[in-house]
Every structure is written in C-alpha cells, then in structure tokens.
Design an enzyme around this catalytic site. Structure first.
Site, PDB file in Angstrom:
ATOM      1  N   GLY A 197       7.439 -18.597 -93.091  1.00 49.01           N
ATOM      2  CA  GLY A 197       9.166 -19.083 -92.867  1.00 49.01           C
ATOM      3  C   GLY A 197       9.597 -18.067 -91.736  1.00 49.01           C
ATOM      4  O   GLY A 197       9.833 -18.448 -90.894  1.00 49.01           O
ATOM      5  N   ASP A 228       5.457 -29.370 -90.458  1.00 46.76           N
ATOM      6  CA  ASP A 228       4.656 -30.312 -90.178  1.00 46.76           C
ATOM      7  C   ASP A 228       4.870 -29.900 -88.916  1.00 46.76           C
ATOM      8  O   ASP A 228       3.943 -29.844 -87.561  1.00 46.76           O
ATOM      9  CB  ASP A 228       4.796 -31.436 -89.841  1.00 46.76           C
ATOM     10  CG  ASP A 228       4.813 -31.857 -91.986  1.00 46.76           C
ATOM     11  OD1 ASP A 228       3.436 -31.458 -91.911  1.00 46.76           O
ATOM     12  OD2 ASP A 228       5.544 -32.723 -92.332  1.00 46.76           O
ATOM     13  N   SER A 267      14.640 -34.424 -87.319  1.00 43.10           N
ATOM     14  CA  SER A 267      14.931 -33.090 -87.063  1.00 43.10           C
ATOM     15  C   SER A 267      14.266 -32.787 -86.238  1.00 43.10           C
ATOM     16  O   SER A 267      14.023 -31.636 -85.067  1.00 43.10           O
ATOM     17  CB  SER A 267      15.272 -32.176 -88.325  1.00 43.10           C
ATOM     18  OG  SER A 267      13.463 -31.916 -88.547  1.00 43.10           O
TER      19      SER A 267
END
Length: 278
Positions: A197, A228, A267
């Site tokens: 993260g 991904d 994105s």
C-alpha cells in the site's frame, strides 16, 4: 508478446463519504461505470507501459460486453482470443469507494467462469500473466504452454494447486494475500512481490528480501486497479531485464500514479507518466 489469461468485468462504482458497516446503508454516493476485471486491467496496464499484449478471456453475449471491452480495444490490446458466450452475463464488480480511496468489492464472475483449458490449447504463448478470477486449471494449461516468463497474481486469495505455483517465475500479492498464503510462498522457486500500500513494496527470493522500495507521495483518489497496475508493471520490467530493485521501483511508481485517479482502467498510467517518480 505477453498473453494475459484472466477476467473481464464491468465495474459499477459508488463513491461516497464512507464505506458501509455490515447492515448499514450509506447514501449520497455518486455512480460511475468503468471497464475492469483483474485480467483486463493488467492487460491494458501492460499495453500502456509498452508491451505487446493479447488477452484470453470471456464475456457474455450482452450489452455490457462492448462497454467492458471498450478501453482494451481502443488501447491496442489483441482481443482475438476473447469469447462472447451465449447464455452468460459479462462479469460485474460492484465497488464502493470511500472519500479516502479505500474500497469494498463484490464480484459476479459471469462468463469468466466459463474459460476452460481447451480455450488456451491452440494459442501460442510466449510470456504469460494470470489472475485467480478465472479457473486455476485454465491458468495451469496456459502456464505450461508459455515459452518465456510466467507471472501469477494470486488474487483473490484462495487455495492454489501446487502444480500451478511451480510454473511461476513471479508471484505478486498484497499484504492481506501474503498473510493468507504465509510462508508457503517463500518456499517456491520464484520471485515473490508483496505490495504494501502506501509503504511501497518488497521483493523476495528464496526466503530472503532482495529489494524494498518506498511509495512516492501522491494524493490518493481511488485504489481500485492499483494492484493490477503494480503487477503488470513489475512483470513488464522483469521481462525487459531490469534489475530487481529497478523493476520494483518501476512497479511502485505505476501503482502510485494509478491511485491518484478514479476508476480501474481509466487510471492506468502510460510509461512517460512514471518518469517523475523514478
């Protein structure tokens, strides 16, 4: 050429101030629809980063299929091995996103469950990427056909046949998935990438950490698709022959940029957009 064997979904996204607790209704959200699915996301991510990519997957013979494939088609991913299956719906992911970018996801697999080993039996495969949103036996059949690098994203976390794990050159997981699989991952003869993260990512080999990269600071808008993007970027970089640390830095930068934008496929960054973060 990278062959991605994986899922194709339409993401239906509700973005609101907070995620609901069990039994709670949260109102005031905004609705959006984006092409998604971990296989499709990784295929388009790798393509935007410069790889030649073909996608092996399945959609329903319904109105959602064209919407789910739209960005892949315009982005130059080879869709000639994508099936349109009568009697099945295109996969759908129902996604709730909070103001701080965290998410909850429920997936309805639909046609993704139809993909079988016979569907990859005649497809030439050099490098291969696979995700667990399609059947493990189909991934195994594809991995055994691959003549080059094999990358597996073990998401969502579930039991995986040892024979499939043995085919992998690279396995990528997030912290939650790493905890699910435990030490078994580090007994494999493969690179193990663990995304952390906002703390970046670490790369392991033979039970030893060989690289760790901190994440660049970005304004987090939506974390859907960031994992991904990370997996696809790391795979592309390793196929290109980058060192483990350079490949990991490339992947962490790609994932960070993806977090700064809404939606999964919308994105996904292009290669030139990563340069300021490297």
């Amino acid at each position: 050429m990278i062959t991605v064997v994986g899922s194709i979904n339409l993401d239906i996204v509700a973005t609101g101030s907070a995620l609901p607790r069990p039994g709670e209704t949260v109102t005031g959200a905004k609705l959006a629809r984006h092409p998604g699915g971990k296989g499709a996301n990784q295929a388009l991510a790798a393509r935007r980063l410069g790889a030649n990519v073909q996608l092996v997957g399945a959609v329903g013979a319904d109105d959602m299929a064209d919407e789910a494939l739209k960005l892949l088609q315009s982005g130059g991913v080879d869709l000639s091995s994508v099936q349109h299956v009568n009697g099945e719906t295109t996969g759908v992911a129902l996604i709730a996103v909070s103001r701080d970018g965290e998410n909850q996801i429920v997936v309805c697999p639909g046609a993704n469950d139809v993909l079988r080993p016979d569907d990859v039996a005649q497809i030439p495969i050099e490098h291969m990427m696979g995700v667990l949103e399609v059947r493990a036996e189909t991934l195994l059949a594809a991995a055994r056909r691959a003549t080059g690098f094999v990358s597996l994203n073990l998401a969502p976390a579930m039991h995986v046949p040892d024979a499939l794990l043995a085919e992998a050159d690279l396995i990528s997981v997030n912290e939650t998935e790493a905890a699910f699989y435990g030490d078994a991952l580090h007994k494999l003869d493969a690179y193990i990438a663990i995304s952390l993260g906002g703390d970046g990512a670490a790369l392991w080999r033979g039970g030893q950490e060989i690289a760790r990269v901190a994440a660049p600071k970005v304004m987090v808008v939506d974390t859907v698709g960031a994992g991904d993007t990370f997996t696809a970027a790391l795979t592309v970089a390793m196929i290109e022959g980058k060192s483990p640390e350079a490949a990991l830095a490339f992947a962490v930068a790609a994932g960070a940029v993806a977090c700064s934008r809404p939606g999964a496929q919308p994105s996904l960054p292009k290669r030139a957009e990563l340069q300021p973060y490297l």
